[in-house]
Design a protein around this motif. Structure first.
Motif, short mmCIF file in Angstrom:
data_model
loop_
_atom_site.label_atom_id
_atom_site.label_comp_id
_atom_site.label_asym_id
_atom_site.label_seq_id
_atom_site.Cartn_x
_atom_site.Cartn_y
_atom_site.Cartn_z
N SER A 19 -2.33 5.58 3.94
CA SER A 19 -3.35 6.18 4.80
C SER A 19 -4.69 5.45 4.67
CB SER A 19 -3.53 7.66 4.46
OG SER A 19 -3.90 7.83 3.09
N HIS A 20 -5.01 5.00 3.46
CA HIS A 20 -6.25 4.24 3.26
C HIS A 20 -6.22 2.96 4.09
CE1 HIS A 20 -9.59 2.11 1.37
NE2 HIS A 20 -8.75 1.11 1.10
N LEU A 21 -5.11 2.25 4.03
CA LEU A 21 -4.99 1.02 4.82
C LEU A 21 -5.11 1.31 6.31
CD1 LEU A 21 -4.38 -2.03 4.98
CD2 LEU A 21 -1.94 -1.44 5.01
N GLY A 40 -13.98 5.45 9.02
CA GLY A 40 -14.63 5.54 7.72
C GLY A 40 -15.58 4.37 7.47
N THR A 45 -10.59 -4.11 2.78
CA THR A 45 -10.13 -3.54 1.52
C THR A 45 -9.34 -4.56 0.71
OG1 THR A 45 -9.04 -1.62 0.53
CG2 THR A 45 -7.93 -2.65 2.39
N CYS A 72 -6.21 -5.58 -1.48
CA CYS A 72 -4.81 -5.18 -1.62
C CYS A 72 -4.48 -4.89 -3.08
CB CYS A 72 -3.91 -6.29 -1.09
SG CYS A 72 -4.14 -6.63 0.66
N PHE A 108 0.83 -1.21 0.00
CA PHE A 108 0.00 0.00 0.00
C PHE A 108 0.86 1.26 0.00
CE2 PHE A 108 -3.59 -2.72 1.08
CZ PHE A 108 -4.65 -2.05 0.50
N ARG A 119 -0.85 4.65 -0.77
CA ARG A 119 -2.19 4.41 -0.23
C ARG A 119 -2.11 3.90 1.21
NH1 ARG A 119 -6.82 6.14 -1.74
NH2 ARG A 119 -7.90 4.13 -1.65
N TYR A 141 -6.78 3.72 7.75
CA TYR A 141 -8.18 4.00 8.06
C TYR A 141 -8.97 2.70 8.22
CZ TYR A 141 -7.38 8.89 6.78
OH TYR A 141 -6.92 10.18 6.72
N VAL A 142 -8.72 1.74 7.32
CA VAL A 142 -9.42 0.45 7.39
C VAL A 142 -9.04 -0.29 8.67
CG1 VAL A 142 -9.65 -1.83 6.31
CG2 VAL A 142 -9.66 0.22 4.89
N PHE A 168 -15.22 1.74 5.29
CA PHE A 168 -14.69 0.48 4.79
C PHE A 168 -14.22 -0.41 5.93
CE2 PHE A 168 -13.88 3.62 1.41
CZ PHE A 168 -14.65 3.06 0.40
#
Length: 305
Positions: A199-201, A209, A214, A216, A192, A197, A203-204, A211
């Motif tokens: 920060s997206h991981l 949020g 997610t 990979c 990630f 990405r 958050y999950v 999600f």
């Protein structure tokens, strides 16, 4: 003097193939139904007309008596003497329920549960075997060689996708395999971060949020095949419930998708490679019993037909 050459040999009554005729000849046991419902009779009639086709889907409304339809189809196939015949259910409870339905209408059967056959009727070709999807789709299956099915009745085919996919899915739960989860998460986090990405991981994994899981980056398994396999070996996966799906995926794990959530990591093929099973290849007759389907793609994804 009697000329014995003029005497005809006694003819043995062959077992009927028409499912409706089979039902008519079942013993009149207590609590057994006297007649088939119209929907059942119509479904059986249509199936009988195209019985030699490899794949036949029978879709009936919930509560329309799919089990009796499937039992009569299975018995018809036994009477045809094709070879081993299976009736597959989604749970052990439904195997037992189907067995009770057979008892109710006087049809002989064998069950295969917890690694054991209930009698020798299946192995001697005198009855079909009722078992689970999990037993049938296991990499080490009892239904191989002389027991390899010539025909299968899949009950509740509309819910089979998840069951079939599970046999190809490594599910690493964080509480159950903390070290393995940590090793794989390190690989996933690095992937990630390589595409910015991270920060997206985060958050999950922190539950921030909308999600809860997610996907990979698509090439994660391809780029990290050896590290993933090494992490599995370090976990001594052969002695865990990861063994069977690992056997299925071992040679193709680099082609899999990886999903991650705070609780688990799943490694699974993007498409179920169902045709790798001989029982789903051409030449095996398969009858699928299903409730009304909202989306036929669910059925196609599970069985690749």
């Amino acid at each position: 003097m009697i000329d014995f050459n003029k005497l005809s040999r006694p003819t043995s009554a062959s077992a009927p193939l028409d499912p409706a005729e089979i039902f008519a000849k079942t013993p009149n046991l207590k609590d057994a139904p006297n007649d088939l419902w119209k929907g059942q009779a119509d479904a059986l009639s249509q199936w009988h007309k195209c019985r030699t086709v490899d794949d036949i889907l029978i879709s009936l409304n919930t509560g329309a008596g799919k089990s009796i339809v499937g039992i009569l189809i299975a018995q018809s196939l036994v009477n045809e003497k094709l070879g081993p015949i299976l009736f597959v259910c989604s749970t052990i409870d439904l195997v037992l329920q189907t067995a009770r339905e057979c008892d109710r209408i006087g049809i002989k059967y064998t069950t295969r549960l917890r690694g054991e056959f209930s009698n020798d009727l299946f192995e001697t070709g005198k009855a079909f075997c009722i078992t689970t999807y999990q037993a049938l789709f296991a990499p080490i299956s009892a239904f191989k060689s002389e027991r390899e099915p010539a025909a299968i009745v899949f009950d509740d085919a509309h819910v089979a996708e998840r069951i079939v996919r599970d046999s190809f899915t490594l599910t690493i739960r964080r509480k159950e395999f903390p070290d393995l989860f940590s090793s794989l998460y390190y690989i996933i986090k690095r992937e990630f971060e390589s595409i910015e990405r991270g920060s997206h991981l985060a958050y999950v994994m922190e539950g921030i949020g909308q999600f809860s899981m997610t996907l990979c980056p698509p090439a994660t398994a391809y780029r990290n095949r050896e590290q993933i396999l090494e992490a599995l070996r370090a976990e001594n996966y052969q002695k865990t419930n990861l063994f069977f799906p690992a056997v299925q995926l071992f040679q193709n794990i680099q082609n899999c998708a990886i999903f991650v959530s705070p609780e688990l990591i799943e490694i699974t093929p993007p498409f179920i490679p169902a045709r790798t099973f001989p029982l789903l290849r051409p030449g095996v007759r398969r009858s699928y019993l299903s409730a009304t389907l909202d989306f036929e793609t669910v059925f196609v994804r599970a069985f690749r037909v």
